[in-house]
Design a protein around this motif. Structure first.
Motif, short mmCIF file in Angstrom:
data_model
loop_
_atom_site.label_atom_id
_atom_site.label_comp_id
_atom_site.label_asym_id
_atom_site.label_seq_id
_atom_site.Cartn_x
_atom_site.Cartn_y
_atom_site.Cartn_z
N ALA A 34 10.09 4.22 2.99
CA ALA A 34 9.71 5.54 3.47
C ALA A 34 8.28 5.90 3.10
O ALA A 34 7.67 6.78 3.73
N TYR A 35 7.70 5.23 2.11
CA TYR A 35 6.37 5.63 1.65
C TYR A 35 5.43 4.46 1.29
O TYR A 35 4.34 4.69 0.77
N ALA A 36 5.85 3.25 1.57
CA ALA A 36 5.00 2.09 1.24
C ALA A 36 4.94 1.13 2.43
O ALA A 36 5.94 0.92 3.11
N GLU A 37 3.76 0.58 2.65
CA GLU A 37 3.58 -0.46 3.67
C GLU A 37 3.57 -1.80 2.97
O GLU A 37 2.85 -2.00 1.99
N GLY A 38 4.37 -2.71 3.48
CA GLY A 38 4.43 -4.04 2.90
C GLY A 38 5.84 -4.56 2.93
O GLY A 38 6.74 -3.91 3.45
N PRO A 39 6.03 -5.71 2.42
CA PRO A 39 5.08 -6.48 1.62
C PRO A 39 4.13 -7.31 2.47
O PRO A 39 4.48 -7.77 3.55
N THR A 40 2.94 -7.50 1.95
CA THR A 40 1.99 -8.47 2.48
C THR A 40 2.05 -9.66 1.54
O THR A 40 1.79 -9.53 0.34
N THR A 93 0.87 -1.17 0.00
CA THR A 93 0.00 0.00 0.00
C THR A 93 0.91 1.22 0.00
O THR A 93 1.75 1.37 0.89
N VAL A 94 0.75 2.05 -1.02
CA VAL A 94 1.69 3.14 -1.28
C VAL A 94 1.00 4.48 -1.05
O VAL A 94 -0.16 4.66 -1.45
N GLN A 95 1.70 5.41 -0.41
CA GLN A 95 1.15 6.76 -0.26
C GLN A 95 0.88 7.31 -1.66
O GLN A 95 1.73 7.20 -2.55
N PRO A 96 -0.31 7.88 -1.87
CA PRO A 96 -0.71 8.31 -3.21
C PRO A 96 0.30 9.20 -3.93
O PRO A 96 0.54 9.03 -5.13
N GLU A 97 0.92 10.10 -3.21
CA GLU A 97 1.87 11.02 -3.84
C GLU A 97 3.18 10.34 -4.25
O GLU A 97 4.01 10.92 -4.95
N HIS A 98 3.37 9.09 -3.83
CA HIS A 98 4.59 8.34 -4.15
C HIS A 98 4.32 7.13 -5.04
O HIS A 98 5.21 6.30 -5.25
N ARG A 99 3.12 7.04 -5.59
CA ARG A 99 2.77 5.89 -6.42
C ARG A 99 3.73 5.75 -7.60
O ARG A 99 4.26 4.67 -7.87
N ASP A 100 3.99 6.83 -8.31
CA ASP A 100 4.90 6.77 -9.45
C ASP A 100 6.33 6.44 -9.02
O ASP A 100 7.05 5.74 -9.74
N ASP A 101 6.73 6.92 -7.84
CA ASP A 101 8.06 6.59 -7.32
C ASP A 101 8.19 5.09 -7.07
O ASP A 101 9.21 4.48 -7.40
N PHE A 102 7.15 4.50 -6.48
CA PHE A 102 7.17 3.07 -6.20
C PHE A 102 7.25 2.28 -7.51
O PHE A 102 8.06 1.35 -7.62
N ILE A 103 6.44 2.65 -8.47
CA ILE A 103 6.44 1.94 -9.75
C ILE A 103 7.81 2.04 -10.41
O ILE A 103 8.35 1.04 -10.90
N ARG A 104 8.39 3.22 -10.41
CA ARG A 104 9.72 3.40 -11.00
C ARG A 104 10.75 2.52 -10.29
O ARG A 104 11.54 1.81 -10.93
N ALA A 105 10.75 2.53 -8.95
CA ALA A 105 11.71 1.74 -8.18
C ALA A 105 11.51 0.24 -8.40
O ALA A 105 12.48 -0.51 -8.56
N ALA A 106 10.26 -0.20 -8.43
CA ALA A 106 9.98 -1.62 -8.63
C ALA A 106 10.38 -2.07 -10.04
O ALA A 106 10.99 -3.14 -10.21
N ARG A 107 10.07 -1.27 -11.03
CA ARG A 107 10.43 -1.64 -12.41
C ARG A 107 11.95 -1.67 -12.59
O ARG A 107 12.48 -2.55 -13.27
N LYS A 108 12.67 -0.76 -11.95
CA LYS A 108 14.13 -0.77 -12.01
C LYS A 108 14.67 -2.04 -11.35
O LYS A 108 15.57 -2.70 -11.90
N THR A 109 14.13 -2.38 -10.20
CA THR A 109 14.56 -3.60 -9.51
C THR A 109 14.32 -4.82 -10.40
O THR A 109 15.18 -5.69 -10.51
#
Length: 101
Positions: free
Chosen positions: A81-87, A9-25
C-alpha cells in the motif's frame, strides 16, 4: 548459500511502518524457517525513502519456502500500500572458498 539484495522506495510518511514490518518479517522468518540465515534492513545513505532487504538462505529452495510462507505474504499485504518494489539488485549463490582454490 542463496543470497539477494532488493530495494524498495517507501512513501516518506510510512518509512517507520516499512521498517517495523520488515524487521518483524525477519525476526519471524529467522525464528521459524530453518533455511533462513540472515535478514537485514538497510537504509540508503543518500535517499531516505530507499530501503534495502539483504537476505541469506540455505539454498534457493529455502528462499522459495519463505516466499510461499505466511511472513512473506503478510509483509507484502501490508507494504504494497505504501512501497514500490522489490527491485532486484543482486541474487545468486555464494561461491565457496573451495572454488577459489
Amino acid at each position: 548459500m542463496y543470497q539477494f539484495l532488493v530495494s524498495f522506495t517507501v512513501q516518506p510518511e510510512h518509512r517507520d511502518d516499512f521498517i517495523r514490518a520488515a524487521r518483524k518479517t525477519g525476526r519471524d522468518s529467522l525464528a521459524n524457517e530453518p533455511g533462513s540465515h540472515r535478514f537485514e534492513v538497510v537504509a540508503d545513505e543518500q535517499e531516505a525513502d530507499v530501503l534495502y532487504l539483504n537476505e541469506v538462505y540455505e539454498d534457493v529452495e529455502a528462499f522459495n519456502a519463505h516466499a510461499g510462507g505466511p511472513y512473506f505474504t503478510a509483509f507484502f499485504a501490508e507494504v504494497s500500500a505504501y512501497a514500490e518494489g522489490p527491485t532486484w539488485l543482486m541474487r545468486g549463490n555464494l561461491i565457496g572458498d573451495e572454488a577459489a582454490a
